[in-house]
Scaffold this motif. Structure first.
Motif, PDB file in Angstrom:
ATOM      1  N   VAL A 439      25.708  53.824  31.309  1.00  0.00           N
ATOM      2  CA  VAL A 439      25.519  53.607  32.704  1.00  0.00           C
ATOM      3  C   VAL A 439      27.022  53.944  33.264  1.00  0.00           C
ATOM      4  CG1 VAL A 439      24.742  52.060  34.841  1.00  0.00           C
ATOM      5  CG2 VAL A 439      24.808  51.606  32.225  1.00  0.00           C
ATOM      6  N   ASN A 440      26.397  54.923  34.584  1.00  0.00           N
ATOM      7  CA  ASN A 440      27.222  56.070  35.066  1.00  0.00           C
ATOM      8  C   ASN A 440      27.482  55.927  36.349  1.00  0.00           C
ATOM      9  OD1 ASN A 440      28.645  56.932  32.617  1.00  0.00           O
ATOM     10  ND2 ASN A 440      26.942  57.677  32.932  1.00  0.00           N
ATOM     11  N   GLY A 441      28.471  55.949  37.258  1.00  0.00           N
ATOM     12  CA  GLY A 441      27.466  56.123  38.879  1.00  0.00           C
ATOM     13  C   GLY A 441      29.383  56.940  39.367  1.00  0.00           C
ATOM     14  N   MET A 442      28.830  58.260  40.147  1.00  0.00           N
ATOM     15  CA  MET A 442      29.029  59.370  40.899  1.00  0.00           C
ATOM     16  C   MET A 442      29.018  59.516  41.890  1.00  0.00           C
ATOM     17  SD  MET A 442      29.947  62.663  41.084  1.00  0.00           S
ATOM     18  CE  MET A 442      28.769  63.503  40.150  1.00  0.00           C
ATOM     19  N   TYR A 443      30.151  60.266  42.719  1.00  0.00           N
ATOM     20  CA  TYR A 443      29.816  60.893  44.051  1.00  0.00           C
ATOM     21  C   TYR A 443      31.038  61.901  43.842  1.00  0.00           C
ATOM     22  CZ  TYR A 443      30.726  61.669  49.189  1.00  0.00           C
ATOM     23  OH  TYR A 443      31.157  62.456  50.200  1.00  0.00           O
ATOM     24  N   SER A 444      30.875  62.859  44.556  1.00  0.00           N
ATOM     25  CA  SER A 444      31.579  64.288  44.438  1.00  0.00           C
ATOM     26  C   SER A 444      31.032  65.252  45.376  1.00  0.00           C
ATOM     27  CB  SER A 444      31.843  65.175  43.354  1.00  0.00           C
ATOM     28  OG  SER A 444      30.034  65.375  42.773  1.00  0.00           O
ATOM     29  N   LYS A 445      31.975  65.763  46.129  1.00  0.00           N
ATOM     30  CA  LYS A 445      31.570  66.238  47.538  1.00  0.00           C
ATOM     31  C   LYS A 445      32.962  67.767  47.583  1.00  0.00           C
ATOM     32  CE  LYS A 445      33.692  65.286  51.791  1.00  0.00           C
ATOM     33  NZ  LYS A 445      33.618  64.308  52.990  1.00  0.00           N
ATOM     34  N   ASN A 446      32.158  68.372  47.848  1.00  0.00           N
ATOM     35  CA  ASN A 446      32.803  70.639  47.885  1.00  0.00           C
ATOM     36  C   ASN A 446      32.738  70.594  49.595  1.00  0.00           C
ATOM     37  OD1 ASN A 446      32.702  73.962  46.888  1.00  0.00           O
ATOM     38  ND2 ASN A 446      34.807  72.723  45.810  1.00  0.00           N
ATOM     39  N   LYS A 447      33.960  71.035  49.948  1.00  0.00           N
ATOM     40  CA  LYS A 447      33.837  71.204  51.359  1.00  0.00           C
ATOM     41  C   LYS A 447      34.674  72.523  51.544  1.00  0.00           C
ATOM     42  CE  LYS A 447      34.124  70.005  56.298  1.00  0.00           C
ATOM     43  NZ  LYS A 447      35.088  69.172  56.527  1.00  0.00           N
ATOM     44  N   ALA A 448      34.151  73.355  52.088  1.00  0.00           N
ATOM     45  CA  ALA A 448      34.626  74.398  52.420  1.00  0.00           C
ATOM     46  C   ALA A 448      34.918  75.349  54.091  1.00  0.00           C
ATOM     47  CB  ALA A 448      34.077  75.818  51.298  1.00  0.00           C
ATOM     48  N   GLU A 449      35.233  76.086  54.025  1.00  0.00           N
ATOM     49  CA  GLU A 449      35.874  76.501  55.256  1.00  0.00           C
ATOM     50  C   GLU A 449      36.128  78.078  55.564  1.00  0.00           C
ATOM     51  OE1 GLU A 449      38.351  74.706  58.102  1.00  0.00           O
ATOM     52  OE2 GLU A 449      37.598  72.339  57.937  1.00  0.00           O
ATOM     53  N   GLN A 450      35.824  78.816  55.831  1.00  0.00           N
ATOM     54  CA  GLN A 450      35.832  80.440  55.767  1.00  0.00           C
ATOM     55  C   GLN A 450      36.457  81.101  56.988  1.00  0.00           C
ATOM     56  OE1 GLN A 450      34.914  83.325  53.177  1.00  0.00           O
ATOM     57  NE2 GLN A 450      33.552  83.632  54.571  1.00  0.00           N
ATOM     58  N   THR A 451      37.402  81.484  57.030  1.00  0.00           N
ATOM     59  CA  THR A 451      38.539  81.692  58.719  1.00  0.00           C
ATOM     60  C   THR A 451      37.669  83.999  58.794  1.00  0.00           C
ATOM     61  OG1 THR A 451      39.462  80.350  59.297  1.00  0.00           O
ATOM     62  CG2 THR A 451      39.969  82.102  60.615  1.00  0.00           C
ATOM     63  N   ASN A 452      36.892  84.318  59.539  1.00  0.00           N
ATOM     64  CA  ASN A 452      37.377  85.817  59.289  1.00  0.00           C
ATOM     65  C   ASN A 452      37.637  86.241  60.562  1.00  0.00           C
ATOM     66  OD1 ASN A 452      34.508  87.970  59.487  1.00  0.00           O
ATOM     67  ND2 ASN A 452      36.190  88.703  58.764  1.00  0.00           N
ATOM     68  N   TYR A 453      38.318  87.093  60.056  1.00  0.00           N
ATOM     69  CA  TYR A 453      39.591  88.077  60.938  1.00  0.00           C
ATOM     70  C   TYR A 453      38.959  89.394  60.681  1.00  0.00           C
ATOM     71  CZ  TYR A 453      42.404  84.165  61.240  1.00  0.00           C
ATOM     72  OH  TYR A 453      42.362  82.810  61.441  1.00  0.00           O
TER      73      TYR A 453
END
Length: 523
Positions: A439-453
């Motif tokens: 029995v398994n429980g999991m939480y994950s998050k991938n958050k990205a920010e991109q700055t363009n000049y």
């Protein structure tokens, strides 16, 4: 029929019932002694069985084999496999051209992916210890593939690659295959791994530190790992094969969007077709071209010699820096029940770079943006030297001006990944059979920010080239000079037309699974 061996009918219950019916083995004599093989769960099946039974095309990369590669990324390791196709890695440097697809899926600039059998990274399922891993965020949308740079190589015990479709068990994202990354869990003592390397030209330096420490007791194991990796860039201009868009062709395949500015139109006063470039920076002010274009003033006719070499701004190896920590604790509650808890934090900072962004106007430079494709450059613009309107739906077919004054296009990514998992694993005997469950429980998050000049706001460009009265009535608007050659766009003009673009995206995955498997009966 005692001279036949029987194989059991096995089932795996993952909140539903799955049946697998192996074929009968051939007849052979029963040996006097038998060896009891450990029953393991092979990637691509929920059924625990002896590894020699029902073989599936699994390729296993051990810890020792991974270390011998000298590579510092799971993606780099997997892309060396024979069955691996083309996928994103540190050599992908095209954020500006591919970073904003119309379907919103995004391109994971700076990420490393795996493509099995050339079916696409979106069709490869990535698991960590048999549990689905969170998909990437690309900063320009939400991707449907996994960024392997979110998993430090230092925590890997082995990698199992199922080079066959497994959609019946895992879904459509496993059509091309499955990659199962098994983490290190039983490790006593400490380990420090240092790596350093560079290319013969002295660039592309790669360096990193991996730390591992573990301990164990009668009923528990603990593993902690940390990783730091830094990759320096290699620029296209520093390699002969990448200095031009196509090696050995010079400017022949360069861009028509040039720093001097290219202007193709029909002169309403004479009816003559013109495709001209200002003489700024040209040693010979008189330059006769083809298609009847001939000038004796401050312009010359456009030829391939005027084209812009955008390739020398690119990178053939993009820079990145990754930091990751991981911990795993396992405790035997009883002889048959084990509890585990895992946590990971990972951060990636990476950069892409491309040539200064060109401004194309008119039907021959169609960009799909109506503000650029249907522009009117006013005759009243104080910098317009022609004395008449340039109308894209009328006398003007192309304007190509590359504002090198604004610098190269730079895309900086910052990607953070968090992961937490816990669960119970066990087995029991019932009806003379062994049953395995988890029995398994999991939480994950991938958050990205991109700055363009280095990109441009076409709405503001349109206004700055149009009626100066409208521009004057708009706070901050400054008329734009695209006619005076390189250097004619001032800092004040850039402040109006050149924004800093920030994109953010996030992928979250919460998961609960329960599995039960055993042999039901024999055939």
């Amino acid at each position: 029929m005692n001279d036949l061996h029987y194989r059991p009918l096995a089932v795996a219950v993952s909140l539903c019932l799955l049946l697998a019916v192996p074929a009968l083995a051939g007849a052979q004599e029963t040996p006097r002694t038998t060896t009891e093989l450990d029953r393991v769960e092979v990637t691509g099946s929920r059924i625990k069985r002896a590894e020699v039974e029902g073989q599936v095309p699994i390729q296993t990369l051990t810890r020792a084999e991974i270390e011998r590669t000298g590579m510092n990324s799971i993606g780099e390791v997997l892309q060396q496999l024979t069955g691996s196709g083309s996928a994103l890695n540190a050599k992908f440097n095209s954020s500006g051209n591919f970073g904003f697809p119309p379907d919103g899926s995004g391109v994971g600039a700076g990420s490393a992916q795996v493509d099995l059998r050339h079916l696409g990274a979106k069709r490869v399922l990535v698991l960590v210890d048999g549990i689905r891993w969170v998909n990437e965020s690309s900063a320009s949308g939400v991707g449907a593939a996994t960024d392997l740079n979110t998993i430090p190589l230092a925590i890997v015990e082995r990698i199992e690659v199922l080079e066959d479709g497994a959609s019946s068990l895992y879904g459509s994202d496993a059509i091309a295959g499955v990659v199962n990354i098994i983490t290190r869990r039983e490790f006593d003592g400490g380990q420090v791994t240092l790596n350093y390397g560079e290319y013969s030209k002295g660039d592309g330096t790669q360096k990193g530190v991996d730390l591992a420490w573990g301990t164990s007791g009668d009923r528990y194991t603990l593993f902690l790992g940390a990783s730091w990796t830094k990759q320096d860039p290699v620029y296209a201009r520093d390699r002969e094969q990448s200095r031009f868009p196509i090696p050995g062709t010079g400017l022949a395949f360069g861009s028509g969007g040039i720093p001097q500015g290219r202007f193709a139109f029909v002169d309403p006063n004479t009816g003559a077709e013109q495709d001209i470039v200002p003489n700024t920076g040209v040693s010979n002010p008189r330059y006769d071209g083809s298609a009847g274009c001939s000038r004796t003033d401050d312009y010359h006719c456009f030829t391939s010699a005027d084209r812009f070499n955008f390739a020398e701004y690119n990178m053939v190896l993009t820079p990145s820096e990754r930091k990751g920590i991981f911990g795993q604790f396992r405790f035997d509650i009883t002889d048959n029940i084990q509890w585990y808890i895992k946590a990971l934090g990972n951060r990636r900072e990476s950069t892409n770079q491309a040539g200064p962004e060109p401004l194309f106007f008119g039907p021959d430079g169609a960009t799909g943006n109506p503000l650029a494709d249907n522009i009117v450059v006013s005759a009243l613009n104080p910098y317009n030297p022609f004395g008449f309107d340039l109308v894209s739906s009328g006398n003007m077919s192309l304007i190509g001006r590359r504002p090198v004054e604004g610098g190269a296009r730079i895309f900086e990514q910052e990607v953070n990944t968090q992961y937490f998992a816990t669960g119970l694993v066990g087995q029991f005997e019932a009806g003379s059979r062994s049953w395995f469950w988890d029995v398994n429980g999991m939480y994950s998050k991938n958050k990205a920010e991109q700055t363009n000049y280095g990109s441009y706001d076409i709405f503001k460009v349109n206004m700055a080239l149009g009626d100066p009265a409208v521009c004057a009535a708009t706070p901050g608007c400054v008329p734009l000079n695209i006619f005076g050659g390189a250097g004619s766009i001032t800092p004040a003009m850039l402040d109006w037309i050149q924004p800093v673009v920030r994109d953010r995206s996030q992928n979250e995955l919460s998961l609960f699974t329960a599995n039960l498997s055993s042999d039901l009966f024999t055939l």
